[in-house]
Design a protein around this motif. Structure first.
Motif, mmCIF file in Angstrom:
data_model
loop_
_atom_site.group_PDB
_atom_site.id
_atom_site.type_symbol
_atom_site.label_atom_id
_atom_site.label_comp_id
_atom_site.label_asym_id
_atom_site.label_seq_id
_atom_site.Cartn_x
_atom_site.Cartn_y
_atom_site.Cartn_z
ATOM 1 N N GLY A 648 0.842 -1.190 0.000
ATOM 2 C CA GLY A 648 0.000 0.000 0.000
ATOM 3 C C GLY A 648 0.873 1.234 0.000
ATOM 4 N N CYS A 691 -1.109 -1.596 10.021
ATOM 5 C CA CYS A 691 -1.435 -2.238 8.752
ATOM 6 C C CYS A 691 -1.009 -1.319 7.616
ATOM 7 C CB CYS A 691 -2.925 -2.579 8.647
ATOM 8 S SG CYS A 691 -3.983 -1.153 8.285
ATOM 9 N N LEU A 693 -2.130 0.460 4.026
ATOM 10 C CA LEU A 693 -3.378 0.974 3.471
ATOM 11 C C LEU A 693 -3.141 1.467 2.048
ATOM 12 C CD1 LEU A 693 -6.347 2.060 3.795
ATOM 13 C CD2 LEU A 693 -5.332 4.131 4.776
ATOM 14 N N ALA A 699 -8.196 -1.115 2.941
ATOM 15 C CA ALA A 699 -7.478 -2.149 3.688
ATOM 16 C C ALA A 699 -8.464 -3.063 4.396
ATOM 17 C CB ALA A 699 -6.537 -1.512 4.707
#
Length: 743
Positions: A648, A691, A693, A699
């Motif tokens: 990402g 995380c 994205l 996500a």
């Protein structure tokens, strides 16, 4: 008045008694057996052995004596231990493949590099080498302290005068209680050059000293394939490791055939066991490129390796052998030694050299003072001789007529007791005129020597100049010729060679299954339902990773280390598999964070519990050793928590303070290893989750079953290391227990 203590019983707690006795044992092991002295580089058994050989007059120019005689004197007078251990120590000091500068010259069978044992001590003979004599130089001149032996009947030196830098030249190895030492041998010519630099520039750094002594010099040669930065860090801290590879060359044959000839093998590797290891791996078909191995060694090593196909590149063949066999080994450096105060400690290269030079300075002062006392005593006697030479008739009269000749001489000529005693002990033939001239000549020479000694003792610069001359003499004596020529070559780290494409492993799809208790196995094919697998009682499914049989798998652990496993080497079938901790050196206190196939060009985000992170390429995670590779550095009480593929353009960070921050991936540095940079600022607590994205695809976080669009995260955009904003309720729901991420 003695007190009768027979039958007296004193009660004490078992824990206290055990603690007291174990501590005494530990101190005895550390100080009297396992750790060498930083000044002469010897353990007590070696020091006592050399001193006993000197007492037996086993000089390099004298004849040999049976080793049984030497061992008997050592254990009878100085070292109350078993004869087998003492003889083993003597044998090692004579083996030129074990010791860089042997201290013992052996005659007979003293073993071989194949691992053959030496003959019994009744068959072998020994004497000292010039190196051992240098270690003892000046020991009769009050240069070192002596102490009573274990039975109080003899005296033994506490340390040798050590005109030879033995600790660094020959290295040392030993395991004590709670500590160990491992020092590689070095080239004595380079050691002396570094010592001279340190004398002339007392503020010289380890980096400066390494310009003169760039690295170890092993007796068996080989190539040291380690970069200067790694060696510098090891020498600065006193701890580290280095890789040693065998020296090899290619010999061309007829019709385009070729073979590899190994002429030097790594230090402390037994040739016979190395050949057995290679033969076993060939039988297990783990060396698919090697066709045959032959040992054509005589006194020199010559191992012939024939490839299965002449189309294979020699570099590729050798790389497979280096990775799988002892043709490449790792030597651990741990410069843990006893100081002059008998306190053990890990020292840097500079500290070790400084300790040896300071010892030589102390020895020079003690020898000079001892010699000055001898010169003063002799001058006093000579002054008495000269005083009476003008009145020989009166001397003869006093001796013949007076009852107390000594008192008469002292009163008549104002002599000291020593002068009078010396005159009385004089032989008649010494009364010649020629003898008087010799005495005056000797008196003048000693007077000049006394002036030099007084100047030396009164001037530190003069003493260091003298030590510099002594070190140069050592370099000239031992740093040239066949003994002093460097044997190990310092080579650049080898370039990475991709072996997965050429190894004889059939490419096929595999699925790795890891259980909750850490048992790993692979099943053929993809799309397998891992939950349908059977596990040991009390165990269960943890994760599954789909890969190919030619893949290398990265295992990232909570201690910040990355390990590499080959998918083809993992156990197959539907059994229980094998504990993954048997394949990698991971302690029971640590856990796995992620397991995934290494893909060239792919990057991963690594983050610690403290909220620091970095981006690393998959190629930098590869570690071809069981101990792994430290890629994420951690401070006390921290652990690695996140390992995610960078798929990402933004990073989402959620802290334990329930604040969330989103920032571009571009704000994170790409590093090969390190502590990382701050992802989010915390007053207390640390990182809870993170995380990657995508601004277009969103996500699947925190619920893997639901993809949230980028719009849900837009309000939390900021800069890296910001505090962030209070997280939404959907982001702070209690997450499911995290398991290592799969590929």
């Amino acid at each position: 008045m003695s007190v009768d203590t027979s039958g007296h019983i004193e009660e004490t707690r078992l824990a206290d008694a055990l603690s007291e006795r174990y501590l005494a044992y530990a101190m005895s092991t550390i100080m009297s057996r396992s750790l060498p002295d930083v000044r002469d580089g010897l353990k007590p058994v070696h020091r006592r052995m050399i001193y006993a050989m000197r007492q037996l007059r086993l000089d390099p120019t004298s004849g040999f004596k049976k080793c049984a005689r030497v061992v008997g004197d050592v254990i009878g007078k100085y070292h109350p231990h078993g004869d087998a251990s003492v003889y083993e120590a003597l044998v090692r000091l004579a083996q030129d493949f074990a010791v860089r500068y042997p201290l013992v010259e052996g005659q007979g069978n003293f073993g071989s590099i194949d691992g053959d044992n030496a003959a019994a001590m009744r068959y072998t003979e020994a004497r000292m080498t010039e190196v051992a004599r240098a270690l003892l130089e000046g020991i009769d001149d009050d240069s070192v302290d002596f102490r009573p032996t274990y039975d109080g009947e003899e005296q033994e030196p506490v340390v040798l005068s050590a005109a030879f830098p033995n600790l660094l030249a020959n290295g040392a190895a030993g395991i004590a209680v709670g500590m160990a030492t491992s020092i590689p041998p070095h080239n004595v010519g380079e050691i002396c050059s570094a010592a001279i630099r340190l004398i002339r520039s007392p503020d010289a750094t380890v980096a400066d000293l390494m310009e003169d002594m760039p690295g170890p010099d092993f007796p068996t040669g080989g190539l040291i394939v380690e970069d200067r930065t790694t060696l510098l860090q090891a020498y600065e801290t006193g701890r580290g490791s280095m890789r040693i590879r065998a020296r090899w060359s290619v010999e061309q044959g007829r019709f385009g055939t070729w073979q590899v000839v190994v002429t030097e093998i790594p230090y402390q590797v037994q040739k016979s066991r190395l050949i057995e290891q290679i033969a076993d791996l060939m039988e297990q078909k783990k060396l698919p490129l090697l066709g045959d191995i032959r040992d054509e060694s005589t006194t020199d090593i010559r191992l012939v390796l024939e490839p299965k196909s002449r189309g294979v590149e020699p570099e590729v063949l050798m790389e497979t052998l280096f990775r799988a066999t002892a043709l490449e080994s790792r030597f651990a450096l741990n410069m843990n030694v006893l100081g002059a105060d008998r306190v053990p400690g890990v020292r840097s290269l500079r500290e070790v050299l400084r300790a040896w030079l300071d010892h030589r300075h102390d020895v020079l002062q003690r020898r000079s003072r001892h010699r000055l006392q001898a010169v003063d005593r002799r001058l006093e006697i000579l002054d008495g001789f000269l005083a009476v030479y003008l009145n020989l008739d009166e001397v003869i009269r006093i001796i013949r007529e007076e009852d107390d000749a000594k008192a008469g001489l002292m009163a008549t000529f104002s002599l000291t007791e020593l002068q009078a005693e010396s005159i009385l002990n004089m032989r008649l033939r010494s009364l010649r005129r020629l003898e008087e001239l010799e005495i005056r000549k000797e008196h003048a020479a000693l007077t000049a020597e006394r002036g030099d000694l007084t100047a030396l003792l009164g001037s530190e610069p003069l003493r260091w100049k003298k030590i510099t001359e002594e070190v140069k003499a050592i370099r000239k004596a031992f740093g040239a010729g066949a003994l002093g020529t460097r044997r190990s070559e310092l080579a650049a780290p080898p370039r990475a060679i991709e072996l997965s494409a050429i190894e004889a492993v059939e490419r096929e799809p595999l699925t790795l299954i890891l259980s909750a208790k850490g048992w790993v196995k692979t099943l053929k094919g993809h799309g397998i339902d891992p939950t349908a697998q059977k596990f040991k009682e009390g165990d269960g499914f943890r994760l599954a990773v789909e890969c190919q049989s030619t893949d290398r798998l990265c295992v990232f652990a909570t201690d910040g280390r990355a390990f590499t496993l080959r998918a083809a080497d993992l156990p197959r079938g539907r059994g229980d598999g094998q504990p993954i901790r048997l394949l990698i050196e991971l302690s029971n206190d640590e856990d796995l964070v992620a397991v995934f196939p290494v893909r060239e060009g792919t990057r991963h985000l690594l983050a610690s519990s403290a909220g620091r992170g970095l981006v690393i390429r998959d190629e930098d995670l590869v570690a071809e050793k069981r101990t792994g590779k430290q890629v994420l550095n951690l401070k006390d009480a921290e652990s690695a928590r996140i390992c995610l593929p960078v798929e990402g353009d933004h990073v989402v960070v959620l802290g334990q303070n329930r604040r969330m921050l989103v920032f571009p991936v571009a704000q994170l540095p790409e590093m090969a290893r390190g502590l990382g940079v701050a992802l989010q600022k915390y007053k207390e607590g640390g990182l809870m989750d993170a995380c990657l994205l995508s601004s277009t695809d969103g996500a699947a976080w925190p619920d893997p079953a639901r993809i949230r669009p980028f719009a849900d995260f837009r309000d939390y955009l900021g800069k890296r290391a910001d505090v962030g904003r209070p997280a939404p309720a959907w982001a702070t729901r209690k997450p499911k227990p995290k398991t290592p991420a799969g590929g």
